[in-house]
Design an enzyme around this catalytic site. Structure first.
Site, PDB file in Angstrom:
ATOM      1  N   GLU A  52      27.455  42.189  32.051  1.00 55.74           N
ATOM      2  CA  GLU A  52      25.998  42.163  31.900  1.00 55.74           C
ATOM      3  C   GLU A  52      25.514  43.272  30.968  1.00 55.74           C
ATOM      4  OE1 GLU A  52      24.133  42.263  35.792  1.00 55.74           O
ATOM      5  OE2 GLU A  52      25.334  40.564  36.501  1.00 55.74           O
ATOM      6  N   ASP A  93      33.813  37.325  36.195  1.00 53.76           N
ATOM      7  CA  ASP A  93      32.807  38.380  36.078  1.00 53.76           C
ATOM      8  C   ASP A  93      33.439  39.751  36.318  1.00 53.76           C
ATOM      9  OD1 ASP A  93      30.162  37.956  35.385  1.00 53.76           O
ATOM     10  OD2 ASP A  93      29.621  37.161  37.357  1.00 53.76           O
ATOM     11  N   LYS A 116      33.221  38.183  31.800  1.00 50.21           N
ATOM     12  CA  LYS A 116      31.784  38.248  31.500  1.00 50.21           C
ATOM     13  C   LYS A 116      31.266  39.593  32.007  1.00 50.21           C
ATOM     14  CE  LYS A 116      28.518  35.833  33.926  1.00 50.21           C
ATOM     15  NZ  LYS A 116      27.707  36.958  34.474  1.00 50.21           N
ATOM     16  N   ASP A 158      30.333  37.060  40.056  1.00 46.23           N
ATOM     17  CA  ASP A 158      30.240  38.046  41.137  1.00 46.23           C
ATOM     18  C   ASP A 158      29.181  37.592  42.147  1.00 46.23           C
ATOM     19  OD1 ASP A 158      28.063  38.607  39.563  1.00 46.23           O
ATOM     20  OD2 ASP A 158      28.442  40.773  39.410  1.00 46.23           O
ATOM     21  N   SER A 159      28.519  36.461  41.858  1.00 42.23           N
ATOM     22  CA  SER A 159      27.685  35.799  42.870  1.00 42.23           C
ATOM     23  C   SER A 159      28.522  35.430  44.091  1.00 42.23           C
ATOM     24  CB  SER A 159      27.015  34.543  42.287  1.00 42.23           C
ATOM     25  OG  SER A 159      27.971  33.708  41.672  1.00 42.23           O
ATOM     26  N   GLU A 212      19.790  34.390  31.428  1.00 41.96           N
ATOM     27  CA  GLU A 212      19.326  34.026  32.782  1.00 41.96           C
ATOM     28  C   GLU A 212      17.831  34.315  32.963  1.00 41.96           C
ATOM     29  OE1 GLU A 212      21.808  35.487  35.941  1.00 41.96           O
ATOM     30  OE2 GLU A 212      20.437  34.748  37.500  1.00 41.96           O
TER      31      GLU A 212
HETATM   32  O1  KIV Z   1      27.602  35.583  39.071  1.00 40.45           O
HETATM   33  C1  KIV Z   1      27.157  34.502  38.659  1.00 40.45           C
HETATM   34  O2  KIV Z   1      27.283  33.449  39.297  1.00 40.45           O
HETATM   35  C2  KIV Z   1      26.479  34.481  37.374  1.00 40.45           C
HETATM   36  C3  KIV Z   1      25.829  33.202  36.953  1.00 40.45           C
HETATM   37  C4  KIV Z   1      24.703  32.853  37.821  1.00 40.45           C
HETATM   38  C5  KIV Z   1      25.481  33.181  35.531  1.00 40.45           C
HETATM   39  O3  KIV Z   1      26.453  35.459  36.687  1.00 40.45           O
END
Ligand code: KIV
Length: 272
Positions: A117, A85, A115, A46-47, A184
């Site tokens: 959190e 994510d 993924k 989600d980055s 992280e």
């Molecule tokens: O969203 C993302 O890119 C991440 C990584 C930095 C682990 O969660």
């Protein structure tokens, strides 16, 4: 075609003591190139919100954004495991909403896993997802979706009680059925302890060399940003400079009527 990386392969890598190399990708072109480079897994992070969409945090990213980018990455990938994510508030409200939302990332997006959190507060959701057949990667330490609660993108688990909590969370995620955990921005010894305490692989980012694998944001390692990158990032290229130079050369050529040459126009069909 090379043998695709599957979810159980990552645990096997840890058992054999082989490191796992993971990067982010947000589109088919980058996914194709990084897949060719041999990365084991691509995270559609989600980055994307910060790296590609111009947001200051990951919080505005929607499930539709993630489905869109995950589809593109899946189309570009042959070998690497694609993990998507789950964005903010797509798994915190109820386990059944989480199943529906994760289902879209798998069914429409083509990801092999999701993924999310958090630690003990998300184990019920992790269990439910795993029960319906959706592999889950956990994420501990700095949690970008909790940036407001943390008061910024700060290093985590710097106090002994926070370190104990992180290790207990790693255990809880493993128990719930997660197949790997991103850790992280925590001190190296905390990541080393967590790695030793669980049989599933830990994938570090700013967490030192003792995790079972590493993940970085691909734009950071490729130097696609003009601005500063986090201190733990190693840059393997400076593509921002290359792109600006190529763009400038094109602009100069067009303005000086050096491009196109008439020969290029005659030959010029775009090949796929
Ligand atoms: O969203 C993302 O890119 C991440 C990584 C930095 C682990 O969660």
């Amino acid at each position: 075609m090379q043998t695709p990386v599957r979810v159980p392969d990552l645990k096997e890598r840890k058992r054999r003591g082989e490191k796992i190399a993971m990067l982010t990708a947000y589109d088919a072109t980058m996914a194709r190139l990084l897949d060719r480079a041999g990365v084991d897994a691509l995270l559609v992070g989600d980055s994307v919100g910060m790296v590609m969409l111009g947001h200051d945090t990951t919080i505005p990213v929607t499930l539709d954004d993630m489905v869109h980018h995950t589809k593109a990455v899946s189309r570009g990938t042959e070998r690497a495991l694609v993990v998507a994510d789950m964005p903010f508030l797509t798994y915190q409200i109820s386990a059944s909403e989480a199943v529906r939302n994760a289902g879209r990332l798998i069914q429409e997006g083509g990801a092999a896993a999701v993924k999310l959190e958090g630690g003990r507060e998300v184990v019920d959701v992790v269990k439910r997802l795993v029960d319906v057949g959706i592999p889950v990667m956990g994420h501990l330490g700095l949690l970008p979706q909790s940036v407001h609660k943390a008061g910024g993108f700060r290093r985590q688990a710097t106090q002994p009680e926070e370190a104990d909590r992180l290790i207990a969370d790693a255990h809880a995620l493993e128990e719930a059925g997660a197949f790997a955990i991103v850790i992280e921005s925590v001190p190296h010894d905390v990541a080393r302890l967590a790695t030793a305490h669980v049989a599933i692989p830990t994938i570090g980012i700013g967490a030192g060399p003792d995790c079972d694998g590493q993940i970085l944001v691909s734009h950071d390692i490729l130097g696609l940003f003009d601005g500063p990158v986090p201190p733990f990032v190693q840059q393997y290229a400076k593509l921002a400079d290359t792109i600006v130079a190529a763009g400038r050369a094109y602009v100069d050529d067009v303005r000086a009527a050096r491009y196109p040459k008439s020969r290029q126009e005659i030959a010029g069909t775009r090949t796929p």
